[in-house]
Design a protein around this motif. Structure first.
Motif, PDB file in Angstrom:
ATOM      1  N   VAL A 225       0.871  -1.583  -0.223  1.00  0.00           N
ATOM      2  CA  VAL A 225      -0.424  -0.128  -0.171  1.00  0.00           C
ATOM      3  C   VAL A 225       1.183   0.873   0.002  1.00  0.00           C
ATOM      4  O   VAL A 225       1.463   1.419   0.836  1.00  0.00           O
ATOM      5  N   VAL A 226       0.472   2.070  -0.571  1.00  0.00           N
ATOM      6  CA  VAL A 226       1.680   3.484  -0.930  1.00  0.00           C
ATOM      7  C   VAL A 226       0.368   4.448  -1.011  1.00  0.00           C
ATOM      8  O   VAL A 226      -0.269   4.603  -1.661  1.00  0.00           O
ATOM      9  N   ALA A 227       0.287   4.880   0.596  1.00  0.00           N
ATOM     10  CA  ALA A 227      -0.170   6.264   1.278  1.00  0.00           C
ATOM     11  C   ALA A 227       0.382   6.945   1.708  1.00  0.00           C
ATOM     12  O   ALA A 227       0.564   6.504   2.507  1.00  0.00           O
ATOM     13  N   PRO A 228       0.666   8.617   1.650  1.00  0.00           N
ATOM     14  CA  PRO A 228       0.052   8.432   0.538  1.00  0.00           C
ATOM     15  C   PRO A 228       1.112   8.421  -0.707  1.00  0.00           C
ATOM     16  O   PRO A 228       2.282   8.411  -0.407  1.00  0.00           O
ATOM     17  N   ALA A 229       0.270   8.008  -2.017  1.00  0.00           N
ATOM     18  CA  ALA A 229       1.320   7.847  -2.884  1.00  0.00           C
ATOM     19  C   ALA A 229       1.852   9.542  -3.977  1.00  0.00           C
ATOM     20  O   ALA A 229       0.120  10.344  -4.261  1.00  0.00           O
ATOM     21  N   THR A 230       2.359  10.068  -3.448  1.00  0.00           N
ATOM     22  CA  THR A 230       2.951  11.410  -4.353  1.00  0.00           C
ATOM     23  C   THR A 230       2.942  11.201  -5.919  1.00  0.00           C
ATOM     24  O   THR A 230       3.457   9.783  -6.226  1.00  0.00           O
ATOM     25  N   ALA A 231       2.888  12.167  -6.798  1.00  0.00           N
ATOM     26  CA  ALA A 231       3.043  12.659  -8.010  1.00  0.00           C
ATOM     27  C   ALA A 231       4.404  12.155  -8.623  1.00  0.00           C
ATOM     28  O   ALA A 231       4.051  11.481  -9.423  1.00  0.00           O
ATOM     29  N   ASP A 232       5.372  12.445  -7.365  1.00  0.00           N
ATOM     30  CA  ASP A 232       7.507  11.492  -7.804  1.00  0.00           C
ATOM     31  C   ASP A 232       6.932   9.955  -7.599  1.00  0.00           C
ATOM     32  O   ASP A 232       7.772   9.689  -8.400  1.00  0.00           O
ATOM     33  N   LEU A 233       5.931   9.778  -6.784  1.00  0.00           N
ATOM     34  CA  LEU A 233       6.336   8.360  -6.537  1.00  0.00           C
ATOM     35  C   LEU A 233       5.504   7.505  -7.566  1.00  0.00           C
ATOM     36  O   LEU A 233       6.008   6.659  -7.876  1.00  0.00           O
ATOM     37  N   MET A 234       4.007   8.336  -8.083  1.00  0.00           N
ATOM     38  CA  MET A 234       3.559   7.620  -8.915  1.00  0.00           C
ATOM     39  C   MET A 234       4.387   7.099 -10.404  1.00  0.00           C
ATOM     40  O   MET A 234       4.842   7.038 -11.376  1.00  0.00           O
ATOM     41  N   GLY A 235       5.028   8.448 -11.209  1.00  0.00           N
ATOM     42  CA  GLY A 235       6.124   8.890 -11.472  1.00  0.00           C
ATOM     43  C   GLY A 235       6.721   7.745 -11.760  1.00  0.00           C
ATOM     44  O   GLY A 235       7.774   7.413 -13.098  1.00  0.00           O
TER      45      GLY A 235
ATOM     46  N   ALA B 110      -3.145   5.158  -2.182  1.00  0.00           N
ATOM     47  CA  ALA B 110      -3.652   6.255  -2.228  1.00  0.00           C
ATOM     48  C   ALA B 110      -3.022   7.462  -2.410  1.00  0.00           C
ATOM     49  O   ALA B 110      -2.367   7.552  -1.696  1.00  0.00           O
ATOM     50  N   PRO B 111      -3.696   7.670  -3.688  1.00  0.00           N
ATOM     51  CA  PRO B 111      -2.927   9.421  -4.293  1.00  0.00           C
ATOM     52  C   PRO B 111      -3.290  10.464  -3.346  1.00  0.00           C
ATOM     53  O   PRO B 111      -4.839  10.416  -2.913  1.00  0.00           O
ATOM     54  N   ALA B 112      -2.611  11.381  -3.431  1.00  0.00           N
ATOM     55  CA  ALA B 112      -2.496  12.213  -2.426  1.00  0.00           C
ATOM     56  C   ALA B 112      -1.522  13.289  -3.033  1.00  0.00           C
ATOM     57  O   ALA B 112       0.245  13.599  -3.582  1.00  0.00           O
ATOM     58  N   MET B 113      -2.040  14.944  -3.743  1.00  0.00           N
ATOM     59  CA  MET B 113      -1.388  15.976  -4.210  1.00  0.00           C
ATOM     60  C   MET B 113      -2.325  17.256  -4.019  1.00  0.00           C
ATOM     61  O   MET B 113      -3.307  16.850  -4.604  1.00  0.00           O
ATOM     62  N   ASN B 114      -1.684  18.317  -4.686  1.00  0.00           N
ATOM     63  CA  ASN B 114      -2.165  19.602  -5.768  1.00  0.00           C
ATOM     64  C   ASN B 114      -3.700  19.052  -6.107  1.00  0.00           C
ATOM     65  O   ASN B 114      -2.553  18.412  -7.541  1.00  0.00           O
ATOM     66  N   VAL B 115      -4.510  19.513  -6.118  1.00  0.00           N
ATOM     67  CA  VAL B 115      -5.541  19.544  -7.416  1.00  0.00           C
ATOM     68  C   VAL B 115      -4.426  20.101  -9.312  1.00  0.00           C
ATOM     69  O   VAL B 115      -4.903  18.762  -9.645  1.00  0.00           O
ATOM     70  N   ARG B 116      -4.060  20.551  -9.145  1.00  0.00           N
ATOM     71  CA  ARG B 116      -3.393  20.710 -10.330  1.00  0.00           C
ATOM     72  C   ARG B 116      -2.352  20.083 -10.702  1.00  0.00           C
ATOM     73  O   ARG B 116      -1.985  19.270 -11.584  1.00  0.00           O
ATOM     74  N   MET B 117      -1.610  19.513  -9.688  1.00  0.00           N
ATOM     75  CA  MET B 117      -0.682  18.571  -9.804  1.00  0.00           C
ATOM     76  C   MET B 117      -1.632  16.907 -10.529  1.00  0.00           C
ATOM     77  O   MET B 117      -1.122  16.509 -11.187  1.00  0.00           O
TER      78      MET B 117
END
Length: 398
Positions: free
Chosen positions: A85-95, A120-127
């Protein structure tokens, strides 16, 4: 439900990391063993000591810890768990995951594991809305990575929109669905749901009153029985279920492409209310009134018949194909004729006349039509109908 299950929890660097501490507690309440892995950025938000105290386990942080490499090694650590489980999954980790990068402990574990991964993604809405993130998400979902969330809400930065990490209890529900050990374990089931929107112009479209509630409930019930569910949904009123692979579409043709991409499957349930026709002369710009009082002439063409195309496949047809017939008149007769015409194994027929309140409501009354005849069920909640359909599918695939 999680008693004896081993969860490898990778905590990414973001303000949502504080929720990971509650997630550890919630997972352990259900009997799971949690092994935390913190990225360097995560340690800016939570401490290894707090994660270790709540997990009752050592926290792993450094890829080049020679003692750990001698005792366990990152390969064994990545494969000793039942679920990552990845929580939070940041944009960096997903990339990193999408591109196959492995330059720290977290990304190396994700590359080395042979277990399923839940993000479980978590990031700024624009990201979250950035094309690169959405591109990475599509790649990961194509690689059978599960996701839960993100939710829509206020951000720590003051903005509002999708990007908030799902709450710990919702993530626990997704973990339980991912680890469900039931009669459908090892079976891949495709479910379509919701309406389709067929554009007239960039502003207007043709649709129907389907909420997607019944299809969503069916996908949830199948996942609870252990199935690996691919959920192809139009723009529904209800959120997609947790613990399944979600593919969002708008039009019938997009749904057809998504269904083709999801095959093969052991069973396919076509609960979506797909538009029979689309506008052949849809405008690329907004249609304007010209003052004449005349409405524009719309030309229609038939959409692809998804149920018939899968039911009549010569090679690779699912063992069980289930269609739906939403009727307003002569329900059983029309549904029986539809089943014969389409070639599916079962038709789930229901009366969606306005007086029934079924279309868009919380209840349903269905008749299952098959080679064995017609089996009518009393009016039930859509969740109860879904549970009975899932159990019947499990019996058919046994």
């Amino acid at each position: 439900m999680l008693a004896g299950k081993r969860i490898l929890l990778i905590v990414g660097g973001g303000i949502a990391a504080f929720k990971s501490l509650d997630l550890i507690r919630r997972l352990r309440e259900r009997g799971a063993t949690v092994t935390p892995v913190l990225t360097r950025a995560a340690e800016e938000f939570v401490t290894p000591l707090s994660a270790s105290a709540l997990a009752g386990q050592k926290v792993y942080r450094d890829l080049f810890d020679l003692t750990d490499e001698a005792e366990m090694g990152h390969i064994e650590l990545s494969r000793a768990a039942d679920l990552v489980v990845v929580a939070p999954a940041t944009a960096d980790l997903m990339g990193k995951m999408a591109c196959g990068l492995a330059n720290d402990l977290a990304s190396t574990l994700l590359m080395a594991t042979d277990k399923r991964v839940l993000l479980a993604p978590a990031m700024n809405v624009r990201m979250w809305e950035h094309p690169a993130t959405q591109r990475n998400l599509a790649i990961l979902q194509g690689d059978d990575v599960l996701t839960v969330g993100p939710d829509v809400g206020d951000m720590a930065c003051g903005e509002h929109g999708p990007g908030r990490m799902s709450e710990p209890l919702a993530i626990v529900d997704a973990v339980e669905a991912a680890l469900a050990d039931g009669p459908l374990k090892g079976k891949h089931v495709l479910v379509t749901s919701g309406p389709t929107h067929e554009p007239i112009d960039p502003v207007r479209y043709i649709a129907n009153r389907s909420s997607g509630a019944q299809g969503t409930a069916i996908a949830r019930s199948l996942a609870a029985l252990g199935a690996d569910v691919t959920f192809v949904t139009g723009p529904a009123d209800v959120p997609p279920p947790l613990g399944v692979k979600v593919v969002k579409v708008q039009t019938a043709r997009q749904m057809k492409d998504a269904v083709d991409a999801a095959l093969p499957a052991d069973a396919a349930v076509f609960a979506a209310a797909v538009a029979d026709w689309r506008v052949a002369n849809a405008s690329g710009s907004k249609m304007k009134k010209d003052g004449s009082g005349n409405a524009p002439a719309l030309e229609f063409t038939e959409n692809p018949d998804i149920l018939a195309s899968v039911s009549q496949m010569k090679k690779g047809r699912p063992k069980l194909v289930v269609g739906f017939a939403a009727e307003t008149d002569d329900v059983q007769a029309n549904a029986t004729a539809k089943r014969k015409r389409k070639g599916c194994d079962w038709i789930v027929a229901n009366d969606v006349s306005p007086a029934t309140g079924i279309m868009g409501g919380n209840e349903n009354a269905v008749t299952i039509i098959s080679d064995e005849g017609a089996e009518s069920w009393p009016r039930l909640t859509k969740d109860q109908v879904a549970a009975k359909i899932a159990a019947k599918i499990a019996e058919a695939l046994a």
